[in-house]
Design a protein around this motif. Structure first.
Motif, PDB file in Angstrom:
ATOM      1  N   PRO A   4       0.787  -1.234   0.000  1.00 31.17           N
ATOM      2  CA  PRO A   4       0.000   0.000   0.000  1.00 31.17           C
ATOM      3  C   PRO A   4       0.820   1.285   0.000  1.00 31.17           C
ATOM      4  O   PRO A   4       0.392   2.298  -0.565  1.00 31.17           O
ATOM      5  CB  PRO A   4      -0.833  -0.104   1.278  1.00 31.17           C
ATOM      6  CG  PRO A   4      -0.900  -1.568   1.584  1.00 31.17           C
ATOM      7  CD  PRO A   4       0.393  -2.137   1.080  1.00 31.17           C
ATOM      8  N   SER A   5       2.009   1.285   0.577  1.00 30.54           N
ATOM      9  CA  SER A   5       2.783   2.522   0.676  1.00 30.54           C
ATOM     10  C   SER A   5       3.268   3.056  -0.667  1.00 30.54           C
ATOM     11  O   SER A   5       3.609   4.227  -0.778  1.00 30.54           O
ATOM     12  CB  SER A   5       3.965   2.342   1.627  1.00 30.54           C
ATOM     13  OG  SER A   5       4.827   1.331   1.151  1.00 30.54           O
ATOM     14  N   VAL A   6       3.315   2.215  -1.712  1.00 37.11           N
ATOM     15  CA  VAL A   6       3.767   2.698  -3.023  1.00 37.11           C
ATOM     16  C   VAL A   6       2.610   3.188  -3.896  1.00 37.11           C
ATOM     17  O   VAL A   6       2.843   3.820  -4.919  1.00 37.11           O
ATOM     18  CB  VAL A   6       4.591   1.649  -3.802  1.00 37.11           C
ATOM     19  CG1 VAL A   6       5.813   1.234  -3.030  1.00 37.11           C
ATOM     20  CG2 VAL A   6       3.754   0.457  -4.182  1.00 37.11           C
ATOM     21  N   LEU A   7       1.365   2.886  -3.516  1.00 33.75           N
ATOM     22  CA  LEU A   7       0.226   3.318  -4.316  1.00 33.75           C
ATOM     23  C   LEU A   7       0.160   4.837  -4.390  1.00 33.75           C
ATOM     24  O   LEU A   7       0.263   5.529  -3.390  1.00 33.75           O
ATOM     25  CB  LEU A   7      -1.076   2.769  -3.737  1.00 33.75           C
ATOM     26  CG  LEU A   7      -1.245   1.267  -3.814  1.00 33.75           C
ATOM     27  CD1 LEU A   7      -2.551   0.856  -3.166  1.00 33.75           C
ATOM     28  CD2 LEU A   7      -1.189   0.786  -5.242  1.00 33.75           C
ATOM     29  N   GLY A   8       0.032   5.346  -5.586  1.00 36.52           N
ATOM     30  CA  GLY A   8      -0.038   6.788  -5.797  1.00 36.52           C
ATOM     31  C   GLY A   8       1.306   7.486  -5.887  1.00 36.52           C
ATOM     32  O   GLY A   8       1.370   8.678  -6.166  1.00 36.52           O
ATOM     33  N   ARG A  41       6.561  10.386 -16.599  1.00 36.93           N
ATOM     34  CA  ARG A  41       6.152  10.336 -15.190  1.00 36.93           C
ATOM     35  C   ARG A  41       5.074   9.273 -15.082  1.00 36.93           C
ATOM     36  O   ARG A  41       4.102   9.263 -15.837  1.00 36.93           O
ATOM     37  CB  ARG A  41       5.589  11.667 -14.730  1.00 36.93           C
ATOM     38  CG  ARG A  41       5.113  11.647 -13.294  1.00 36.93           C
ATOM     39  CD  ARG A  41       4.596  13.021 -12.865  1.00 36.93           C
ATOM     40  NE  ARG A  41       4.024  12.960 -11.557  1.00 36.93           N
ATOM     41  CZ  ARG A  41       2.710  12.942 -11.317  1.00 36.93           C
ATOM     42  NH1 ARG A  41       1.843  12.981 -12.301  1.00 36.93           N
ATOM     43  NH2 ARG A  41       2.277  12.874 -10.074  1.00 36.93           N
ATOM     44  N   LEU A  42       5.247   8.339 -14.139  1.00 38.33           N
ATOM     45  CA  LEU A  42       4.315   7.258 -13.929  1.00 38.33           C
ATOM     46  C   LEU A  42       3.725   7.383 -12.535  1.00 38.33           C
ATOM     47  O   LEU A  42       4.429   7.748 -11.599  1.00 38.33           O
ATOM     48  CB  LEU A  42       5.028   5.911 -14.051  1.00 38.33           C
ATOM     49  CG  LEU A  42       5.933   5.727 -15.271  1.00 38.33           C
ATOM     50  CD1 LEU A  42       6.812   4.507 -15.081  1.00 38.33           C
ATOM     51  CD2 LEU A  42       5.086   5.605 -16.503  1.00 38.33           C
ATOM     52  N   VAL A  43       2.443   7.094 -12.385  1.00 37.75           N
ATOM     53  CA  VAL A  43       1.817   7.036 -11.065  1.00 37.75           C
ATOM     54  C   VAL A  43       1.535   5.553 -10.798  1.00 37.75           C
ATOM     55  O   VAL A  43       0.845   4.905 -11.570  1.00 37.75           O
ATOM     56  CB  VAL A  43       0.526   7.870 -10.996  1.00 37.75           C
ATOM     57  CG1 VAL A  43      -0.138   7.724  -9.644  1.00 37.75           C
ATOM     58  CG2 VAL A  43       0.840   9.337 -11.289  1.00 37.75           C
ATOM     59  N   LEU A  44       2.098   5.049  -9.722  1.00 41.45           N
ATOM     60  CA  LEU A  44       1.994   3.632  -9.425  1.00 41.45           C
ATOM     61  C   LEU A  44       0.605   3.301  -8.881  1.00 41.45           C
ATOM     62  O   LEU A  44       0.103   3.951  -7.981  1.00 41.45           O
ATOM     63  CB  LEU A  44       3.067   3.230  -8.419  1.00 41.45           C
ATOM     64  CG  LEU A  44       4.510   3.552  -8.848  1.00 41.45           C
ATOM     65  CD1 LEU A  44       5.481   3.145  -7.776  1.00 41.45           C
ATOM     66  CD2 LEU A  44       4.844   2.879 -10.164  1.00 41.45           C
ATOM     67  N   ALA A  45      -0.004   2.270  -9.480  1.00 40.94           N
ATOM     68  CA  ALA A  45      -1.352   1.855  -9.107  1.00 40.94           C
ATOM     69  C   ALA A  45      -1.476   0.350  -9.266  1.00 40.94           C
ATOM     70  O   ALA A  45      -0.679  -0.284  -9.958  1.00 40.94           O
ATOM     71  CB  ALA A  45      -2.382   2.560  -9.978  1.00 40.94           C
ATOM     72  N   ILE A  46      -2.491  -0.218  -8.648  1.00 42.28           N
ATOM     73  CA  ILE A  46      -2.762  -1.649  -8.801  1.00 42.28           C
ATOM     74  C   ILE A  46      -3.566  -1.831 -10.079  1.00 42.28           C
ATOM     75  O   ILE A  46      -4.560  -1.136 -10.298  1.00 42.28           O
ATOM     76  CB  ILE A  46      -3.561  -2.186  -7.595  1.00 42.28           C
ATOM     77  CG1 ILE A  46      -2.721  -2.077  -6.338  1.00 42.28           C
ATOM     78  CG2 ILE A  46      -3.991  -3.627  -7.841  1.00 42.28           C
ATOM     79  CD1 ILE A  46      -3.445  -2.480  -5.077  1.00 42.28           C
TER      80      ILE A  46
END
Length: 91
Positions: free
Chosen positions: A53-57, A85-90
């Motif tokens: 969860p800490s890497v989400l967003g 630029r990438l936004v990390l998401a599931i």
């Protein structure tokens, strides 16, 4: 080379390598650097991102830094692409 990082830079490649071409910048912190082979004019790269969860967003950045070699394997030129630029998401 594929460069992946969690921060941004603006360092001329000519300050890092003698073969760095004018106007080409390293725009991504080199937290992960991988060699990538070009096949049929395309380069594919992937890296695992931990599913926590800490890497989400979080924002991350990616940039390709092509290295041109001569027939003997010596470096002729190093250039760079724009960065993403990438936004990390599931998924």
């Amino acid at each position: 080379m594929a460069t992946f990082g969690f921060g941004q830079l603006a360092v001329p490649l000519s300050q890092l390598l003698l073969e760095g071409q004018p106007g080409c910048l390293l725009l991504v912190t080199p937290d992960i650097v991988d060699a990538v082979v070009v096949e049929n004019g395309a380069a594919n790269w992937q890296t695992p991102i931990p599913l926590i969860p800490s890497v989400l967003g979080m924002s991350a950045y990616h940039q390709m830094v092509p290295v041109q070699l001569c027939g003997g394997g010596n470096i002729l030129a190093v250039t760079s692409t724009n960065s993403l630029r990438l936004v990390l998401a599931i998924p």
